[in-house]
Scaffold this motif. Structure first.
Motif, mmCIF file in Angstrom:
data_model
loop_
_atom_site.group_PDB
_atom_site.id
_atom_site.type_symbol
_atom_site.label_atom_id
_atom_site.label_comp_id
_atom_site.label_asym_id
_atom_site.label_seq_id
_atom_site.Cartn_x
_atom_site.Cartn_y
_atom_site.Cartn_z
ATOM 1 N N VAL A 31 0.806 -1.230 0.000
ATOM 2 C CA VAL A 31 0.000 0.000 0.000
ATOM 3 C C VAL A 31 0.839 1.281 0.000
ATOM 4 O O VAL A 31 0.564 2.227 -0.752
ATOM 5 C CB VAL A 31 -1.052 -0.003 1.144
ATOM 6 C CG1 VAL A 31 -0.416 -0.007 2.504
ATOM 7 C CG2 VAL A 31 -1.992 1.171 1.013
ATOM 8 N N ASP A 32 1.910 1.296 0.808
ATOM 9 C CA ASP A 32 2.737 2.520 0.865
ATOM 10 C C ASP A 32 3.379 2.802 -0.490
ATOM 11 O O ASP A 32 3.410 3.936 -0.960
ATOM 12 C CB ASP A 32 3.838 2.378 1.917
ATOM 13 C CG ASP A 32 3.281 2.441 3.327
ATOM 14 O OD1 ASP A 32 2.065 2.684 3.457
ATOM 15 O OD2 ASP A 32 4.048 2.227 4.280
ATOM 16 N N TYR A 35 0.761 3.809 -3.115
ATOM 17 C CA TYR A 35 0.280 5.160 -2.796
ATOM 18 C C TYR A 35 1.310 6.202 -3.247
ATOM 19 O O TYR A 35 0.995 7.195 -3.889
ATOM 20 C CB TYR A 35 0.038 5.270 -1.286
ATOM 21 C CG TYR A 35 -0.250 6.677 -0.839
ATOM 22 C CD1 TYR A 35 -1.525 7.199 -0.904
ATOM 23 C CD2 TYR A 35 0.789 7.500 -0.385
ATOM 24 C CE1 TYR A 35 -1.784 8.503 -0.532
ATOM 25 C CE2 TYR A 35 0.545 8.808 -0.011
ATOM 26 C CZ TYR A 35 -0.739 9.299 -0.077
ATOM 27 O OH TYR A 35 -0.980 10.597 0.279
ATOM 28 N N ARG A 36 2.564 5.933 -2.891
ATOM 29 C CA ARG A 36 3.652 6.871 -3.218
ATOM 30 C C ARG A 36 3.793 7.028 -4.729
ATOM 31 O O ARG A 36 3.950 8.118 -5.260
ATOM 32 C CB ARG A 36 4.933 6.322 -2.614
ATOM 33 C CG ARG A 36 5.989 7.323 -2.366
ATOM 34 C CD ARG A 36 6.986 6.862 -1.329
ATOM 35 N NE ARG A 36 7.338 5.463 -1.436
ATOM 36 C CZ ARG A 36 7.433 4.650 -0.400
ATOM 37 N NH1 ARG A 36 7.174 5.084 0.802
ATOM 38 N NH2 ARG A 36 7.780 3.390 -0.570
ATOM 39 N N PHE A 40 3.035 10.751 -6.761
ATOM 40 C CA PHE A 40 3.918 11.543 -7.628
ATOM 41 C C PHE A 40 3.327 11.776 -9.017
ATOM 42 O O PHE A 40 3.913 12.472 -9.822
ATOM 43 C CB PHE A 40 5.293 10.885 -7.736
ATOM 44 C CG PHE A 40 6.112 11.149 -6.521
ATOM 45 C CD1 PHE A 40 6.683 12.388 -6.318
ATOM 46 C CD2 PHE A 40 6.264 10.183 -5.544
ATOM 47 C CE1 PHE A 40 7.409 12.663 -5.178
ATOM 48 C CE2 PHE A 40 6.982 10.443 -4.404
ATOM 49 C CZ PHE A 40 7.556 11.680 -4.219
ATOM 50 N N LEU A 143 12.615 7.057 -11.529
ATOM 51 C CA LEU A 143 13.464 7.370 -10.368
ATOM 52 C C LEU A 143 12.812 6.888 -9.075
ATOM 53 O O LEU A 143 13.494 6.396 -8.177
ATOM 54 C CB LEU A 143 13.721 8.886 -10.292
ATOM 55 C CG LEU A 143 14.653 9.449 -11.374
ATOM 56 C CD1 LEU A 143 14.778 10.965 -11.236
ATOM 57 C CD2 LEU A 143 16.034 8.812 -11.316
ATOM 58 N N PHE A 147 14.897 4.219 -6.969
ATOM 59 C CA PHE A 147 15.585 4.645 -5.750
ATOM 60 C C PHE A 147 14.694 4.728 -4.509
ATOM 61 O O PHE A 147 15.181 4.626 -3.405
ATOM 62 C CB PHE A 147 16.276 5.998 -5.983
ATOM 63 C CG PHE A 147 17.275 5.937 -7.100
ATOM 64 C CD1 PHE A 147 18.418 5.160 -6.982
ATOM 65 C CD2 PHE A 147 17.065 6.619 -8.287
ATOM 66 C CE1 PHE A 147 19.334 5.082 -8.016
ATOM 67 C CE2 PHE A 147 17.971 6.542 -9.327
ATOM 68 C CZ PHE A 147 19.110 5.763 -9.197
ATOM 69 N N VAL A 148 13.407 4.931 -4.697
ATOM 70 C CA VAL A 148 12.545 4.992 -3.513
ATOM 71 C C VAL A 148 12.001 3.596 -3.205
ATOM 72 O O VAL A 148 12.086 3.118 -2.089
ATOM 73 C CB VAL A 148 11.386 5.996 -3.715
ATOM 74 C CG1 VAL A 148 10.531 6.075 -2.468
ATOM 75 C CG2 VAL A 148 11.934 7.375 -4.050
ATOM 76 N N GLU A 150 13.187 0.925 -4.576
ATOM 77 C CA GLU A 150 14.360 0.042 -4.663
ATOM 78 C C GLU A 150 14.086 -1.226 -5.456
ATOM 79 O O GLU A 150 14.426 -2.337 -5.036
ATOM 80 C CB GLU A 150 14.875 -0.269 -3.251
ATOM 81 C CG GLU A 150 15.311 1.002 -2.539
ATOM 82 C CD GLU A 150 15.983 0.761 -1.195
ATOM 83 O OE1 GLU A 150 15.608 -0.219 -0.537
ATOM 84 O OE2 GLU A 150 16.868 1.554 -0.842
ATOM 85 N N LEU A 175 18.301 10.618 -14.149
ATOM 86 C CA LEU A 175 19.208 11.166 -13.132
ATOM 87 C C LEU A 175 19.895 12.427 -13.646
ATOM 88 O O LEU A 175 20.046 13.415 -12.929
ATOM 89 C CB LEU A 175 20.280 10.129 -12.781
ATOM 90 C CG LEU A 175 20.005 9.245 -11.573
ATOM 91 C CD1 LEU A 175 21.136 8.264 -11.383
ATOM 92 C CD2 LEU A 175 19.828 10.088 -10.305
#
Lengths: 194, 382
Positions: A31-32, A35-36, A40, A143, A147-148, A150, A175
Motif C-alpha cells: 500500500v505505501d 500510494y507513493r 507523484f 526514479l 531509488f525509492v 528500490e 538522473l
C-alpha cells in the motif's frame, strides 16, 4: 528464491484462489509503495488515496475474474494497474498532468529523530520533491521505482514494459535531467542572491 | 566533488522520499473495508479445515476484535446481518465526526466495486444528496460547527460527487432510459444544494463568506454542467427514436425552461438580460411547436447569456468593493498625514466664519440703510 519472494509468490497463489486474508497481506506489503507511486503522478493526497484504493480493488477483481489469466508477477501487476488507473483518471476527467508542488504534510512519526533533524529532512524532501515534479512523468516514475521503491532494473522493465537496456538508459537520463534541474535552480538562486 | 559522489548524494536525497506515506487512519480503514468487501467474493475459496486454517482464522478474528473492534462489528453485523449500530452511526455521521471518514470510505468502496455505470451514477447521485443533507443537518443540529472548513469540505465533496457522476453518465450506455431520470434528478439536486447553501451562508463569519460563496458557485455550476450533459444525451436518445415517452421529454425541457426563467427573474435589467429573455421566449415557442432540439439550443443560449450576465455583475460588485476598500485605506492614511493640514484648515475656516459674520453684519447694515432710505423717501413724497 529468497524468503520474501517466496512469501509473495505464496500470497499471490492464495489470493488468486480467492483468499481475502492473503490479499490483505498483499495490501500491507504494497500500500505505501503504490500510494507513493500514485502520489507523484497526481497533485494531492486525497486523489492519491482514492486511486490507490481503486488499484487494490481492481487488482482483486482481475485476479478473481471467472476467466482469469494466471498472474506471475504481483509487483508488475500492481504497478501497471496503478499506471493505468492514473491514465484513466486524467483521461476521463480531462485534468492536466500535475505541475504544482503540494507542500508535504507527511514525514510520519519518526520519534527517534530530533525536532531539528525532522525539520531538516522535511525541507530536503520538499526540495527534492519539487525538483522531481518538474521532470517528465516517465523520468519521475523511473526514479521513484529505482531509488525509492528500490526495485531492480528487471522489475522496473516489466512494469514499464521496456527492455532491460532501455530501462537502464532511462534511469541514467532521468538522473542526469534531475541533476541539471537542480543545478539550474541553484544557479538562478545564486544569481538572484548577488 | 566527483560526479559519482554528486550522483550518490542526489540518490540519497531521492531515497528520503520513501517517508511519504498515506495517512495511517486511511490505510487502516481502507484495509478493513477492502477485506470486508472482497470477503463477499470468497465463494470460490474453501480453505482446508486444518489446525493452521483454524489458527489463522482465530488469530485474524482475535486481531479484529482486540485491535479493531469497530471493524469487527462492522464486518460481523454490518456485512453479514445487514445492519449495525456502527454502520448506522457512520451513515448518520456528519463532517467532523469520528465515523465520517468511514462513511466516505464506504461510499467510495461501494462505487469502486460496482462495474455498471448506471448503478455507479445512481450511487453518486445519492452521495451528492447526502452532502446536501449533511449541510442541512449541520445547520440545524450544530450551527456552531458550521465554519468555513466544514462548508468547504462539504462543497468540495459535493462537487467531486457530481464530477464523477458526469464521468459515469458519459460512459453510460447511451440507450439507457435512466439518463432521463438522472438528468432530472441532477437538476433538482443542484437547485436543492444551492438553496441549502444560500440558506446557511449567513451563519458564516463575514471574512470567509466570499471565499465560500465562490466555492459554492463553482459546485453548483458543476452540477448544472453535469445536468446539461445528461440532458443532451437524453434528448439525443429521444431524437434517435428510443423508447422515451414524449411527456417525459416535455417535462424535462419544461423544468429547464422554468430554471432559466427563475434565474432571469433574479437578475438586473440590461441588454444581455433582454437577449436571455428572448432566448427563453423562443424556447417556449419551440417547445410549443414540438421542436425539442431547437428548444434545447435556445435554452443553452439563454443559460450562456445568464451566466455571462452573472459573471459581469459579480465582477462589477468586486470592482466596486475593491474601490470602496481602497477609498477606506486612503481615508485612513489621510487621517494620519493630514492632521496638521486639517488644523490649518480649521483655522482658515474660523477666519472665514469671522469674515462671513462680518459680511452678514455689513449686509444687514446695508439692508437697514436701504429701509431707512425707503422710509425717508416715502416721508418726502407724503
Amino acid at each position: 528464491m529468497n524468503a520474501s519472494i517466496f512469501k509473495q509468490k505464496l500470497l499471490l497463489v492464495r489470493a488468486q484462489n480467492g483468499d481475502s486474508e492473503a490479499f490483505g497481506e498483499i495490501y500491507d506489503l504494497y500500500v505505501d509503495k503504490i500510494y507513493r507511486f500514485i502520489f507523484f503522478k497526481v497533485s494531492n493526497h486525497e486523489t492519491a488515496e482514492d486511486l490507490c484504493a481503486e488499484v487494490f480493488l481492481k487488482t482483486w477483481q482481475y485476479m478473481n475474474e471467472p476467466d482469469k489469466r494466471e498472474v506471475s508477477n504481483l509487483n508488475a501487476l500492481l504497478y501497471q494497474s496503478a499506471r493505468n488507473i492514473v491514465i484513466d483518471y486524467y483521461r476521463t476527467s480531462q485534468r492536466e498532468i500535475l505541475a504544482d508542488t503540494e507542500s508535504l504534510k507527511l514525514v510520519e512519526d519518526s520519534r527517534q529523530q530530533s525536532f531539528l533533524e525532522k525539520v531538516a529532512i522535511s525541507s530536503e524532501i520538499e526540495n527534492i520533491e519539487a525538483h522531481l515534479r518538474k521532470l517528465k512523468d516517465e523520468f519521475r516514475e523511473v526514479l521513484i521505482l529505482k531509488f525509492v521503491d528500490e526495485l531492480s532494473n528487471k522489475e522496473i522493465s516489466k512494469i514499464l514494459d521496456k527492455s532491460n537496456g532501455a530501462t537502464r538508459v532511462l534511469i541514467h537520463r532521468a538522473l542526469k535531467v534531475l541533476k541539471d534541474t537542480i543545478d539550474e535552480s541553484k544557479n538562478s538562486q545564486s544569481k538572484n542572491g548577488q | 566533488m566527483s560526479q559519482k559522489t554528486h550522483n550518490q548524494k542526489m540518490v540519497n536525497k531521492i531515497k528520503l522520499l520513501n517517508q511519504i506515506q498515506p495517512r495511517k487512519e486511511w490505510k487502516d480503514s481502507f484495509r478493513d473495508i477492502l477485506i470486508s468487501e472482497i470477503s463477499q467474493d470468497q465463494r470460490a475459496y474453501q480453505p482446508a479445515t486444518s489446525f493452521f486454517g483454524f489458527f489463522s482464522a482465530t488469530a485474524q478474528a482475535a486481531k479484529f476484535h482486540v485491535f479493531q473492534p469497530t471493524v469487527a462489528i462492522l464486518l460481523v453485523l454490518g456485512l453479514f446481518v445487514g445492519s449495525s449500530l456502527v454502520v448506522n452511526a457512520a451513515f448518520y455521521s456528519l463532517p467532523g465526526d469520528n465515523l465520517y471518514d468511514l462513511k466516505i470510505a464506504m461510499e467510495k468502496t461501494q462505487v469502486s466495486i460496482i462495474r455498471d455505470n448506471e448503478k455507479k451514477a445512481e450511487l453518486r447521485m445519492e452521495f451528492a444528496k447526502n452532502r446536501v443533507d449533511e449541510l442541512d443537518k449541520m445547520a440545524i443540529l450544530r450551527p456552531e460547527d458550521l465554519q468555513k472548513d466544514t462548508i468547504s469540505e462539504i462543497t468540495k465533496r459535493f462537487k467531486s460527487d457530481v464530477e464523477s457522476l458526469n464521468d459515469h453518465i458519459n460512459n453510460l450506455d447511451q440507450q439507457k432510459k435512466s439518463v432521463f431520470s438522472l438528468a432530472r434528478a441532477i437538476d433538482s439536486q443542484a437547485t436543492e444544494f444551492a438553496k441549502t447553501l444560500n440558506k446557511n451562508k449567513d451563519k458564516l463569519p463575514d471574512n470567509v463568506k466570499k471565499e465560500v460563496e465562490k466555492a459554492m458557485d463553482d459546485a453548483v455550476n458543476t452540477a448544472e454542467n453535469t445536468s446539461e450533459s445528461a440532458f443532451r444525451i437524453a434528448l439525443n436518445n429521444y431524437s434517435q427514436g428510443e423508447t422515451q415517452e414524449e411527456e417525459e421529454v416535455i417535462e424535462l425541457i419544461q423544468s429547464k425552461i422554468n430554471n432559466l426563467e427563475q434565474k432571469i427573474k433574479e437578475l438586473e435589467d440590461g441588454e444581455i438580460l433582454e437577449a436571455a429573455q428572448k432566448a427563453l421566449d423562443d424556447a417556449k415557442n419551440s417547445l410549443a411547436n414540438g421542436e425539442f432540439d431547437l428548444t434545447a439550443v435556445q435554452i443553452a443560449q439563454g443559460q450562456t447569456l445568464v451566466e455571462q450576465l452573472i459573471t459581469e455583475q459579480n465582477q462589477a460588485i468586486d470592482e466596486e468593493e475593491a474601490t470602496s476598500n481602497q477609498e477606506d485605506v486612503n481615508l485612513e492614511e489621510n487621517d494620519d498625514t493630514n492632521t496638521e493640514e486639517s488644523e490649518e484648515v480649521s483655522d482658515f475656516n474660523v477666519e472665514n466664519k469671522v469674515e462671513q459674520v462680518s459680511i452678514q453684519s455689513n449686509t444687514s447694515t446695508i439692508n437697514a440703510t436701504q429701509e431707512t432710505l425707503l422710509e425717508t423717501t416715502e416721508d418726502i413724497i407724503e
